[in-house]
Design a protein around this motif. Structure first.
Motif, PDB file in Angstrom:
ATOM      1  N   UNK A 158     -52.471  59.930  26.090  1.00 25.93           N
ATOM      2  CA  UNK A 158     -53.705  59.133  26.085  1.00 25.93           C
ATOM      3  C   UNK A 158     -54.780  59.971  25.388  1.00 25.93           C
ATOM      4  N   UNK A 159     -55.508  59.371  24.478  1.00 25.76           N
ATOM      5  CA  UNK A 159     -56.571  60.106  23.789  1.00 25.76           C
ATOM      6  C   UNK A 159     -57.765  60.286  24.731  1.00 25.76           C
ATOM      7  N   UNK A 160     -58.662  61.253  24.420  1.00 25.65           N
ATOM      8  CA  UNK A 160     -59.853  61.433  25.267  1.00 25.65           C
ATOM      9  C   UNK A 160     -60.656  60.138  25.432  1.00 25.65           C
ATOM     10  N   UNK A 161     -60.789  59.340  24.376  1.00 23.27           N
ATOM     11  CA  UNK A 161     -61.546  58.085  24.512  1.00 23.27           C
ATOM     12  C   UNK A 161     -60.808  57.089  25.405  1.00 23.27           C
ATOM     13  N   UNK A 162     -59.488  57.056  25.300  1.00 27.44           N
ATOM     14  CA  UNK A 162     -58.722  56.173  26.189  1.00 27.44           C
ATOM     15  C   UNK A 162     -58.910  56.594  27.648  1.00 27.44           C
ATOM     16  N   UNK A 163     -58.907  57.909  27.901  1.00 27.87           N
ATOM     17  CA  UNK A 163     -59.162  58.388  29.260  1.00 27.87           C
ATOM     18  C   UNK A 163     -60.550  57.955  29.740  1.00 27.87           C
ATOM     19  N   UNK A 164     -61.523  58.025  28.849  1.00 29.12           N
ATOM     20  CA  UNK A 164     -62.893  57.691  29.284  1.00 29.12           C
ATOM     21  C   UNK A 164     -63.040  56.210  29.591  1.00 29.12           C
ATOM     22  N   UNK A 165     -62.388  55.371  28.790  1.00 31.71           N
ATOM     23  CA  UNK A 165     -62.430  53.927  29.096  1.00 31.71           C
ATOM     24  C   UNK A 165     -61.768  53.677  30.449  1.00 31.71           C
ATOM     25  N   UNK A 166     -60.603  54.322  30.663  1.00 27.65           N
ATOM     26  CA  UNK A 166     -59.898  54.140  31.932  1.00 27.65           C
ATOM     27  C   UNK A 166     -60.735  54.623  33.109  1.00 27.65           C
ATOM     28  N   UNK A 167     -61.366  55.784  32.968  1.00 32.48           N
ATOM     29  CA  UNK A 167     -62.165  56.341  34.064  1.00 32.48           C
ATOM     30  C   UNK A 167     -63.311  55.406  34.447  1.00 32.48           C
ATOM     31  N   UNK A 180     -70.855  46.013  27.880  1.00 29.91           N
ATOM     32  CA  UNK A 180     -71.931  46.929  27.493  1.00 29.91           C
ATOM     33  C   UNK A 180     -71.956  48.188  28.351  1.00 29.91           C
ATOM     34  N   UNK A 181     -71.587  48.031  29.618  1.00 24.20           N
ATOM     35  CA  UNK A 181     -71.555  49.209  30.488  1.00 24.20           C
ATOM     36  C   UNK A 181     -70.500  50.207  29.996  1.00 24.20           C
ATOM     37  N   UNK A 182     -69.311  49.692  29.677  1.00 20.96           N
ATOM     38  CA  UNK A 182     -68.237  50.585  29.197  1.00 20.96           C
ATOM     39  C   UNK A 182     -68.653  51.222  27.869  1.00 20.96           C
ATOM     40  N   UNK A 183     -69.167  50.404  26.963  1.00 21.27           N
ATOM     41  CA  UNK A 183     -69.543  50.915  25.636  1.00 21.27           C
ATOM     42  C   UNK A 183     -70.624  51.993  25.782  1.00 21.27           C
ATOM     43  N   UNK A 184     -71.618  51.714  26.639  1.00 20.32           N
ATOM     44  CA  UNK A 184     -72.699  52.673  26.849  1.00 20.32           C
ATOM     45  C   UNK A 184     -72.177  54.001  27.385  1.00 20.32           C
ATOM     46  N   UNK A 185     -71.210  53.953  28.304  1.00 26.14           N
ATOM     47  CA  UNK A 185     -70.687  55.191  28.895  1.00 26.14           C
ATOM     48  C   UNK A 185     -69.767  55.940  27.949  1.00 26.14           C
ATOM     49  N   UNK A 186     -68.969  55.196  27.195  1.00 28.27           N
ATOM     50  CA  UNK A 186     -67.931  55.847  26.388  1.00 28.27           C
ATOM     51  C   UNK A 186     -68.439  56.191  24.987  1.00 28.27           C
ATOM     52  N   UNK A 187     -69.140  55.266  24.359  1.00 29.10           N
ATOM     53  CA  UNK A 187     -69.581  55.487  22.978  1.00 29.10           C
ATOM     54  C   UNK A 187     -71.079  55.814  22.881  1.00 29.10           C
ATOM     55  N   UNK A 188     -71.808  55.567  23.962  1.00 29.00           N
ATOM     56  CA  UNK A 188     -73.238  55.887  23.947  1.00 29.00           C
ATOM     57  C   UNK A 188     -74.101  54.639  23.880  1.00 29.00           C
ATOM     58  N   UNK A 191     -74.647  52.253  20.881  1.00 27.08           N
ATOM     59  CA  UNK A 191     -73.551  51.412  20.386  1.00 27.08           C
ATOM     60  C   UNK A 191     -73.388  50.123  21.184  1.00 27.08           C
ATOM     61  N   UNK A 192     -74.205  49.974  22.241  1.00 23.96           N
ATOM     62  CA  UNK A 192     -74.101  48.784  23.089  1.00 23.96           C
ATOM     63  C   UNK A 192     -74.256  47.529  22.240  1.00 23.96           C
ATOM     64  N   UNK A 193     -73.408  46.539  22.484  1.00 25.11           N
ATOM     65  CA  UNK A 193     -73.457  45.306  21.707  1.00 25.11           C
ATOM     66  C   UNK A 193     -72.358  45.266  20.653  1.00 25.11           C
ATOM     67  N   UNK A 194     -71.863  46.448  20.249  1.00 25.38           N
ATOM     68  CA  UNK A 194     -70.792  46.503  19.260  1.00 25.38           C
ATOM     69  C   UNK A 194     -69.455  46.603  19.998  1.00 25.38           C
ATOM     70  N   UNK A 195     -68.762  45.475  20.121  1.00 22.86           N
ATOM     71  CA  UNK A 195     -67.579  45.419  20.991  1.00 22.86           C
ATOM     72  C   UNK A 195     -66.273  45.710  20.250  1.00 22.86           C
ATOM     73  N   UNK A 196     -66.348  45.970  18.925  1.00 19.66           N
ATOM     74  CA  UNK A 196     -65.087  46.109  18.172  1.00 19.66           C
ATOM     75  C   UNK A 196     -64.240  47.271  18.671  1.00 19.66           C
ATOM     76  N   UNK A 197     -64.867  48.457  18.808  1.00 18.47           N
ATOM     77  CA  UNK A 197     -64.108  49.620  19.278  1.00 18.47           C
ATOM     78  C   UNK A 197     -63.477  49.371  20.635  1.00 18.47           C
ATOM     79  N   UNK A 198     -64.265  48.784  21.525  1.00 18.11           N
ATOM     80  CA  UNK A 198     -63.770  48.549  22.870  1.00 18.11           C
ATOM     81  C   UNK A 198     -62.531  47.655  22.834  1.00 18.11           C
ATOM     82  N   UNK A 199     -62.599  46.595  22.023  1.00 18.78           N
ATOM     83  CA  UNK A 199     -61.432  45.707  21.935  1.00 18.78           C
ATOM     84  C   UNK A 199     -60.195  46.444  21.434  1.00 18.78           C
ATOM     85  N   UNK A 200     -60.394  47.318  20.454  1.00 12.52           N
ATOM     86  CA  UNK A 200     -59.272  48.098  19.922  1.00 12.52           C
ATOM     87  C   UNK A 200     -58.687  48.992  21.016  1.00 12.52           C
TER      88      UNK A 200
END
Ligand code: CA
Length: 232
Positions: A158-167, A180-188, A191-200
């Motif tokens: 699992x990559x560090x970002x995958x771990x952070x989403x899971x946590x 937005x909560x996940x994006x804010x915690x993981x990507x900052x 980046x809130x509002x940009x859901x592309x990374x999260x979907x990936x």
């Protein structure tokens, strides 16, 4: 005196008497104590006076809107709040979560789902701050302290970002987490509002967690709102 689940007090704030009667019956059958308030003002008074362990809040109350009730409760209490809302009122649900609600159940609700959400919310409240480091998530055994995962066929990377989403999802103990909560915690926050990374990342995680990634049973999508993680 034993402290058991029977001691938990659930405050139901709901103006529809049929619904509050059903909720009372359902919750009392599970051993919870129940108080009912039929408007926001009474609900707030009960929340201050009786210190309930959990609030079930109807978003369609006659005297106040749900968001303002949630914000007012949050000034004096971190108690878990689960909102009850009509299936169609998606924007209202997101606003309630943003205002500080922990989860929602749509009407008409299934009693099994409602009780599961109540248990999850009480569990999370009891465990604030603590997070188990070893967890079974779908077909993976995840060790958050060591940052390692084992699948049915051996170690899974699992990559560090995958771990952070899971946590982020694990901390919610089975309750919903908004996108937005996940994006804010993981990507900052920028980046809130940009859901592309999260979907990936959700797709990548499902390929590792789910026995059938196209039919997720553990990393669940809550349409239009966010995600929740079912854990053992
Ligand atoms: Ca109502």
């Amino acid at each position: 005196e034993r402290v058991t689940e029977a001691m938990f007090l659930v405050l139901v704030v709901e103006d529809d008497r049929d619904i509050s009667a059903v909720l009372r019956t359902l919750l009392e059958a599970e051993g919870y104590r129940v108080a009912v308030a039929d408007c926001a003002e009474r609900g707030l008074r009960e929340a201050r006076g009786h210190r309930p362990d959990l609030m079930l809040l109807d978003l369609g109350l006659p005297d106040r809107d749900g968001q303002s009730v949630i914000r007012e409760v949050r000034v004096f209490s971190p108690l878990p709040i689960i909102v009850l809302s009509a299936r169609t009122m998606e924007a209202e649900r997101i606003a309630a979560l943003d205002a500080g609600a922990d989860d929602y159940v749509t009407k008409p609700f299934s009693s099994r789902e409602l009780l599961a959400r109540v248990r999850a919310a009480l569990r999370r409240a009891a465990r604030t701050g603590g997070q188990p480091s070893l967890l079974k998530i779908g077909q993976l055994d995840v060790d958050f302290a060591q940052r390692q995962a084992q699948g049915p066929g051996g170690p899974v990377h699992l990559t560090p970002l995958e771990f952070r989403v899971l946590e982020c999802l694990v901390r919610a103990h089975g309750l919903i987490v908004t996108r937005d909560h996940i994006i804010g915690e993981v990507w900052g926050p920028d980046r809130v509002g940009d859901t592309r990374n999260l979907r990936v990342y959700v797709k990548l995680l499902r390929q590792k967690i789910e026995p059938e990634p196209d039919r997720p049973r553990f990393l669940l999508t809550e349409a239009g709102v966010g995600y929740r993680l079912e854990v053992d």
